[in-house]
Design a protein around this motif. Structure first.
Motif, short mmCIF file in Angstrom:
data_model
loop_
_atom_site.label_atom_id
_atom_site.label_comp_id
_atom_site.label_asym_id
_atom_site.label_seq_id
_atom_site.Cartn_x
_atom_site.Cartn_y
_atom_site.Cartn_z
N GLN A 186 36.51 15.18 31.35
CA GLN A 186 37.38 14.61 32.38
C GLN A 186 38.53 15.57 32.65
OE1 GLN A 186 36.41 11.60 33.63
NE2 GLN A 186 37.90 11.80 35.28
N VAL A 187 38.69 15.96 33.90
CA VAL A 187 39.79 16.84 34.31
C VAL A 187 40.55 16.12 35.42
CG1 VAL A 187 40.44 19.13 35.14
CG2 VAL A 187 38.35 18.86 33.80
N GLN A 188 41.51 15.30 34.98
CA GLN A 188 42.28 14.46 35.91
C GLN A 188 41.33 13.61 36.77
OE1 GLN A 188 45.84 16.36 37.57
NE2 GLN A 188 45.71 17.97 36.03
N GLY A 225 44.69 24.07 28.62
CA GLY A 225 45.97 24.01 27.94
C GLY A 225 46.51 25.36 27.51
N GLN A 226 45.68 26.39 27.57
CA GLN A 226 46.11 27.73 27.18
C GLN A 226 46.51 28.54 28.41
OE1 GLN A 226 43.32 29.78 24.52
NE2 GLN A 226 42.28 27.86 24.19
N ILE A 227 47.54 29.36 28.26
CA ILE A 227 47.91 30.27 29.34
C ILE A 227 46.97 31.48 29.26
CG2 ILE A 227 49.70 31.80 30.24
CD1 ILE A 227 51.77 29.85 29.09
N MET A 228 46.17 31.66 30.31
CA MET A 228 45.23 32.77 30.36
C MET A 228 45.75 33.81 31.34
SD MET A 228 43.26 31.45 28.20
CE MET A 228 42.09 32.80 28.12
N THR A 229 45.80 35.05 30.91
CA THR A 229 46.32 36.10 31.78
C THR A 229 45.32 36.41 32.90
OG1 THR A 229 45.35 37.93 30.54
CG2 THR A 229 47.50 37.13 29.81
N ILE A 242 46.11 20.75 38.69
CA ILE A 242 45.03 21.07 37.75
C ILE A 242 45.15 22.52 37.28
CG2 ILE A 242 42.53 21.29 37.46
CD1 ILE A 242 42.21 19.01 39.48
N ILE A 243 45.16 23.46 38.22
CA ILE A 243 45.31 24.87 37.87
C ILE A 243 46.75 25.29 38.16
CG2 ILE A 243 44.54 27.23 38.28
CD1 ILE A 243 41.83 26.14 39.10
N GLU A 244 47.50 25.45 37.10
CA GLU A 244 48.93 25.78 37.21
C GLU A 244 49.12 27.30 37.19
OE1 GLU A 244 52.99 24.89 34.59
OE2 GLU A 244 51.01 24.52 33.74
N LEU A 271 44.95 25.66 32.95
CA LEU A 271 44.32 24.43 33.44
C LEU A 271 44.81 23.25 32.63
CD1 LEU A 271 40.87 23.77 34.79
CD2 LEU A 271 41.55 22.40 32.82
N LYS A 272 45.17 22.19 33.32
CA LYS A 272 45.68 20.98 32.68
C LYS A 272 44.67 19.85 32.84
CE LYS A 272 50.20 20.38 33.31
NZ LYS A 272 51.50 20.23 34.00
N LEU A 273 44.22 19.31 31.71
CA LEU A 273 43.25 18.22 31.74
C LEU A 273 43.91 16.91 32.17
CD1 LEU A 273 41.27 18.95 28.44
CD2 LEU A 273 40.57 19.43 30.78
#
Length: 222
Positions: free
Chosen positions: A125-127, A165-169, A209-211, A220-222
């Motif tokens: 589930q993604v929002q 939840g992780q900051i990906m470069t 969703i994609i910050e 990405l925020k679930l």
């Protein structure tokens, strides 16, 4: 999941072996690096102690990662100095210092399993979205209709969900998707993210969703 566990300390090794077996994992426990090769083809994760008789864990881990880069390696060590951690993380995917709680060990195993696709859930589930990774199917739940993405958009979304939840470069994402070196200033990823947001965000101008992490990349925020 099948875990290859290499630990020469009998008391700790027995405790970890019994605990992980009780939790439902299939565990192969070795007390040194001899015979490792015959188990690697069928192992999902390698848990490796640093201090071993004969060849040390760093040397064994480097050899494993060179031949089997798809297998995640977790180092276990009583050596908590930063230099040791940095050396281990040159090739390993996680570094855990002793003593540790069994719940922490399993949590870290699960994180590695998700990162390396050792566990693939039926749905995530993604929002307002429902994503089925095995079928690469994306559903807008509120509208009860599928969302059709291009191959690159789907690959980007799948990658970000795996690292939710992780900051990906920008470099990490680009090199994972395109399998090429990222060149600073390249707008390719940014354009794909923009079009992806137009399909999955309720309000693409204010994405939830994609910050964007300014100057770094995306999360990405679930």
């Amino acid at each position: 999941m099948k875990i290859l566990y290499i630990e020469d300390e009998k008391e700790l090794g027995s405790w970890v072996f019994e605990d992980l077996t009780r939790r439902g994992y299939e565990v192969i426990w070795l007390t040194n690096g001899e015979g490792v090769q015959e188990y690697l083809e069928t192992s999902d994760i390698v848990i490796l102690d640093v201090m071993l008789p004969g060849l040390d864990g760093f040397s064994i881990g480097k050899r494993i990662k060179k031949s089997y880069p798809q297998i995640p390696i977790m180092m276990l060590s009583a050596r908590a100095q930063m230099d040791d951690k940095l050396e281990g993380l040159q090739f390993a995917d996680d570094y855990v210092t002793k003593p540790f709680h069994p719940d922490e060990l399993e949590a870290r195993i699960q994180v590695l399993a998700r990162r390396f696709d050792r566990i693939v859930p039926e749905e995530i589930q993604v929002q307002h979205l429902r994503y089925a990774p095995k079928r690469y199917e994306l559903i807008h739940e509120e509208k009860s209709e599928p969302i059709f993405l291009t191959a690159k958009q789907l690959h980007i979304l799948d990658y970000l969900i795996k690292h939710a939840g992780q900051i990906m470069t920008k470099e990490q994402i680009f090199e994972a998707i395109w399998e090429e070196n990222y060149i600073e200033g390249d707008k390719t990823l940014m354009v794909h993210i923009r079009y992806l947001r137009e399909k999955i965000e309720k309000n693409p101008a204010k994405p939830l969703i994609i910050e964007t992490i300014r100057g770094i990349g995306y999360r990405l925020k679930l």
